[in-house]
Each structure stands twice: as C-alpha cells, then as structure tokens.
Design a protein around this motif. Structure first.
Motif, PDB file in Angstrom:
ATOM      1  N   ASP A  64       9.659 -70.944  50.096  1.00 54.91           N
ATOM      2  CA  ASP A  64      11.108 -70.881  49.913  1.00 54.91           C
ATOM      3  C   ASP A  64      11.517 -70.775  48.445  1.00 54.91           C
ATOM      4  O   ASP A  64      12.685 -70.964  48.108  1.00 54.91           O
ATOM      5  CB  ASP A  64      11.794 -72.081  50.568  1.00 54.91           C
ATOM      6  CG  ASP A  64      11.307 -73.416  50.010  1.00 54.91           C
ATOM      7  OD1 ASP A  64      10.499 -73.412  49.061  1.00 54.91           O
ATOM      8  OD2 ASP A  64      11.734 -74.462  50.526  1.00 54.91           O
ATOM      9  N   ILE A  65      10.565 -70.495  47.551  1.00 56.09           N
ATOM     10  CA  ILE A  65      10.924 -70.260  46.157  1.00 56.09           C
ATOM     11  C   ILE A  65      10.927 -68.754  45.911  1.00 56.09           C
ATOM     12  O   ILE A  65      10.429 -67.978  46.733  1.00 56.09           O
ATOM     13  CB  ILE A  65       9.945 -70.964  45.191  1.00 56.09           C
ATOM     14  CG1 ILE A  65       8.538 -70.360  45.310  1.00 56.09           C
ATOM     15  CG2 ILE A  65       9.921 -72.461  45.443  1.00 56.09           C
ATOM     16  CD1 ILE A  65       7.584 -70.880  44.249  1.00 56.09           C
ATOM     17  N   PRO A  66      11.506 -68.292  44.801  1.00 52.51           N
ATOM     18  CA  PRO A  66      11.518 -66.852  44.522  1.00 52.51           C
ATOM     19  C   PRO A  66      10.104 -66.263  44.566  1.00 52.51           C
ATOM     20  O   PRO A  66       9.200 -66.752  43.885  1.00 52.51           O
ATOM     21  CB  PRO A  66      12.111 -66.780  43.116  1.00 52.51           C
ATOM     22  CG  PRO A  66      12.977 -67.991  43.017  1.00 52.51           C
ATOM     23  CD  PRO A  66      12.247 -69.057  43.770  1.00 52.51           C
ATOM     24  N   THR A  67       9.930 -65.223  45.389  1.00 54.67           N
ATOM     25  CA  THR A  67       8.590 -64.696  45.646  1.00 54.67           C
ATOM     26  C   THR A  67       8.554 -63.175  45.557  1.00 54.67           C
ATOM     27  O   THR A  67       9.368 -62.485  46.182  1.00 54.67           O
ATOM     28  CB  THR A  67       8.098 -65.129  47.050  1.00 54.67           C
ATOM     29  OG1 THR A  67       8.065 -66.559  47.115  1.00 54.67           O
ATOM     30  CG2 THR A  67       6.717 -64.589  47.344  1.00 54.67           C
ATOM     31  N   LEU A  68       7.607 -62.681  44.802  1.00 50.05           N
ATOM     32  CA  LEU A  68       7.318 -61.253  44.704  1.00 50.05           C
ATOM     33  C   LEU A  68       6.067 -60.965  45.520  1.00 50.05           C
ATOM     34  O   LEU A  68       5.040 -61.633  45.350  1.00 50.05           O
ATOM     35  CB  LEU A  68       7.081 -60.865  43.243  1.00 50.05           C
ATOM     36  CG  LEU A  68       6.452 -59.494  42.965  1.00 50.05           C
ATOM     37  CD1 LEU A  68       7.382 -58.370  43.392  1.00 50.05           C
ATOM     38  CD2 LEU A  68       6.088 -59.363  41.496  1.00 50.05           C
ATOM     39  N   VAL A  69       6.143 -59.990  46.412  1.00 51.07           N
ATOM     40  CA  VAL A  69       5.010 -59.617  47.256  1.00 51.07           C
ATOM     41  C   VAL A  69       4.612 -58.175  46.950  1.00 51.07           C
ATOM     42  O   VAL A  69       5.450 -57.278  46.982  1.00 51.07           O
ATOM     43  CB  VAL A  69       5.358 -59.745  48.753  1.00 51.07           C
ATOM     44  CG1 VAL A  69       4.174 -59.308  49.618  1.00 51.07           C
ATOM     45  CG2 VAL A  69       5.764 -61.177  49.089  1.00 51.07           C
TER      46      VAL A  69
END
Length: 300
Positions: free
Chosen positions: A227-232
């Motif tokens: 639930d934290i800012p995530t780049l995939v």
C-alpha cells in the motif's frame, strides 16, 4: 557494528563493509553521496553476491543518492548458514540494514527489488513494514498465484512441508526454455553467470522454500497488499512471467502506482540497467516531492 566515519561520507566511491549485530554478519556494497541524500536499499536473487551483478544498480550512483546493496544471510559474502535461510531471516536482514541507514542518514529510505526473486523478497518485506518511503520492483508475486514460479498451486502446497523437513541441499533448477525476441541477449547473461559461477543453477532448498511459502503459506505477508507508492516493471518477453501476471498484481495495488512496460526479455534489468535506474530514481524523487497518484504506462 562496522560502519563509516564522518570523514568518509561525502562523495565516497563504492565501498564494501559488514554490519555485525544480532548475531549477523551482513555484507554490504554501498555508495554514499551525502548524509542528507535520498537512500536506496537494493535486493537481488541470492544465488551470487551483490558485487557480482553490481552493474544492475550501479547507475543509481550518478543521481546523487546513497545506495546500499547487500547479500542475505547465509548467501554471497554474508555470514550465517544457508540452512537457516527463511522468510524470517529475509525480514531480519532488511530490518538490520534499514535500521543502520535510518540511524545515520536522515533522508527517506526507498527499496528497489530487482533480479527476479530479489523483487519478490523485497515485496515481502514491504508488506510488513512501515519504514519504506516508496518501492520499485522488477518481479512480483500475488498470493496464491504460482504459475510464475513454475509449479501449480497444489504442488507448491505439497512441496512446502517436504522442503521444510529436508536438510538443506542444492538442486539444479534451470530456467524455462525461451525462444523469441532478444533470446540471444537473455541467454548471453546466463552464459556469463555460468562462466563466473559454474554452480549458478544449483539452488538451495531453503531459499526455494522461502519463495514457495510466500506464495501459499497461511501466515504469508502476501495475504496483505502493498500500500505504499510502488513502481512495477512489466517485461513483455519474460520467460518466467506472462504480461497478464504483472497486470493482475498491478491492478491490486492500493497506493500510488506506476507500471512501466519493458519491450524486452527477463534479464533486461541488467542489459538495460541505466534505463531501469533512471526510472527508479525518477519514481523515488517524485514520491519525495509529493505522491503521484495516476497510473502511467511507459514503453521502453
């Protein structure tokens, strides 16, 4: 604990050191830009040492950030027994490094999980800590979905108790066959790793167990969503994961997120490391300036 003196911090080149605490002897490869700089912790698949594949994260140094890459306990150059490797030790190792960074460098701590399983292990940590500002990952895993691991779910559930009671062994586990776009580049990376490390495909059963348990264990942290800012990063020609695998994972993320489509093969994180590091740094910097809420897709 072995650390840095104040005179060693500014504009320091890459340097190796050990963290000695709580019975651990954790090997780190670090580049320090300054005490107030952004901090990036880096994980990798624990089959070689972090210094053997440093090219995949070394370009981060050009952006003026502190970089901390390390070997999990019992692997690479770190101390400890490989037979003790587990989900618990993964979290303990990251806790130790994050505590070290937080105590000496006041900037935000971000986590870059790369090289396949390294991204999954980093994801596991993020699911049960509040100490990471933002996250970028190369590989991902959704609880209950085991196709990307190469086995049906029923088999993974059956294997876990067997591997738990077996003594640690090394099994040869070669990757799925791949033909197609940039096949020669993907194979060249593995060829180089085998040249340097003839036992590259000899994987510890305890490392394998930790990965499989993440996917199916009832107490797995993956039952919770990042639930934290995530780049995939979504590789479009990946021998392990289908494009849909990344899409399903990305859709379930709760916080600010970005999906970057990579029109290349699994090992592109190493082949095109400068591109990856640029996107990772940009994402972390945007989150430091203020959450970026929109979904954005970029094809590299």
């Amino acid at each position: 604990m072995v650390g840095y003196g104040a005179e060693e911090v500014e504009d320091m080149p890459w340097k190796q050191f050990y963290l000695d605490e709580n019975g651990k002897h954790l090997f780190c490869n670090a580049h320090l830009a300054g005490r107030g700089a952004m901090n990036v912790v880096v994980t990798h698949t624990p089959v070689v040492s972090t210094v053997d594949i440093a090219n995949y994260y070394a370009p981060l140094a050009q952006y003026g950030v502190n970089v901390f890459a390390f070997d999990f306990s019992g692997t690479g150059k770190s101390g400890g027994r490989e037979a003790d490797f587990s989900r618990r030790t993964i979290v303990e190792d990251l806790d130790l490094l994050v505590e070290y960074v937080a105590g000496r460098f006041p900037g935000p701590i971000n986590l870059y999980g790369s090289t396949g399983i390294g991204g999954i292990f980093a994801q596991y940590y993020v699911c049960q800590t509040d100490r990471i500002k933002s996250f970028a990952q190369f590989a991902c895993l959704t609880y209950g979905e085991t196709v990307g691991l190469g086995y049906p779910r029923w088999l993974v559930q059956a294997l876990c108790p067997v591997l738990h009671w077996l003594p640690n062994m090394r099994l040869t586990m070669k990757p799925p066959k791949y033909t197609g776009f940039h096949q020669e580049l993907d194979e060249a990376f593995y060829g180089e790793m085998l040249r340097l490390h003839p036992d590259f495909w000899r994987c510890s059963t305890k490392v394998t167990l930790a990965l499989l348990e993440m996917a199916v264990a009832g107490d797995s942290a993956f039952r919770r969503t990042v639930d934290i800012p995530t780049l995939v990063f979504q590789t479009m020609h990946d021998r392990y994961f289908s494009p849909a695998h990344f899409e399903r994972y990305f859709a379930a993320l709760k916080g600010p997120k970005r999906l970057i489509r990579i029109d290349d093969v699994h090992n592109s994180y190493y082949i095109h490391s400068e591109r990856f590091c640029k996107e990772v740094y940009t994402w972390f910097q945007e989150q430091a300036d203020g959450p970026v809420l929109q979904r954005e897709e970029i094809m590299l």
